[in-house]
Enzyme design. Sequence first.
Site, short mmCIF file in Angstrom:
data_model
loop_
_atom_site.label_atom_id
_atom_site.label_comp_id
_atom_site.label_asym_id
_atom_site.label_seq_id
_atom_site.Cartn_x
_atom_site.Cartn_y
_atom_site.Cartn_z
N TYR A 160 -7.60 6.39 3.43
CA TYR A 160 -7.63 5.35 2.41
C TYR A 160 -6.77 4.14 2.79
CZ TYR A 160 -6.06 2.54 -1.42
OH TYR A 160 -5.71 1.46 -2.17
N ASP A 196 -9.90 4.74 -3.50
CA ASP A 196 -8.82 5.36 -4.26
C ASP A 196 -9.38 5.90 -5.58
OD1 ASP A 196 -9.25 3.11 -5.83
OD2 ASP A 196 -7.15 2.47 -5.84
N GLU A 241 0.82 -1.21 0.00
CA GLU A 241 0.00 0.00 0.00
C GLU A 241 0.86 1.26 0.00
OE1 GLU A 241 -3.13 0.42 -0.59
OE2 GLU A 241 -3.42 -1.73 -0.79
#
Length: 354
Positions: free
Chosen positions: A124, A142, A41
Amino acid sequence: MKKDQFFSENLISWYKQNKRTLPWRKNVNDENYPYKVMVSEFMLQQTGVSTVIPYFENFINRWPTIQSLASAREEDILLAWQGLGYYRRARNLLKSAKQICNQYDSKVPKSLEELQSLPGIGVYASGAIRSIAFDKKAVAVDGNVKRVLARYYGFSGRLDQNEKLINEQAIKCCPDKSNRQYTQAVMEHGALVCTPKVTKCGACVLSSKCYSYKNKIVDQIPEPKLKTKKQKLNCISFLSLRGDREVLLKKRPKNAILGNQWELPSTNWSKTKHKFDKNLCPVPSKLWNKLDVNFTHKFSHIDLSCSVYFSDADSSKKLISNDEYKWVNLRDISNYPVTTMSLKTLNELNLIQI
């Protein structure tokens, strides 16, 4: 079936059949799986999947556990990150690993609140890590997710104009189970089917209920985002060679852009072009020559134009030496996290190969 339920269930079914084989999706039962999800990520912020894959594999091979990463030197992390850009991500990843080892017994936390307390992890990323790593209910929105939702529900306008509406809808669509698959399914669908320009509506499992498809306005949603005007900045870099194999490098300030990376000593970045002045030079020399090597290095918000001056170091005079500067053998340059612009300069002059 309600439109929200249709959205989630069809995407999960589609994902099971069509998901890409990616290195951070393997071995979900492995104890290090949450750590690998976290690394992915961080890397995937602002960077495409195909670019990230080799970096991720090399990174995990070198630091296979969060404990090994927490013990790493920042300079080594920056070197492994070289070419991915947005180096603050690398520094924040290292800080997060240290914090997890110190505060959470070396285990990536599961709660959104704890995840968001870590450097570099916002709304997020915390949702993505919680849902993907632990299969817990969480919303991760996203750019791909925003586009898919905007088209499916027919939210006209720019994505930034509809952010609140999209986030509210994302919460409604989020299922109570199969969250690992669902979160990745929406992102995957946006990356492979509901793409920004060339959509594949004929292969879309959502098309029968998609507002944009039924109304033939897929190409109109979302509206293009407004272009931001980039800063135009300038600098001078100084290439100083000692003998024919050592080059002088300087470490950039920790909190500056490209912080803690090494570069050819340079002036500050300014809106006006610098005039050459020997007082700016990092080492004494009888002659500095301007080279026919000029670069415009593009950042997300800056276009930096750089001119280069060259000189052989004068061995008869005392040369600069402190923690900021270092003479590095050109054959060892790959052992240092050197800025792309400096590497391009050295490559252009056939001093190294990149």
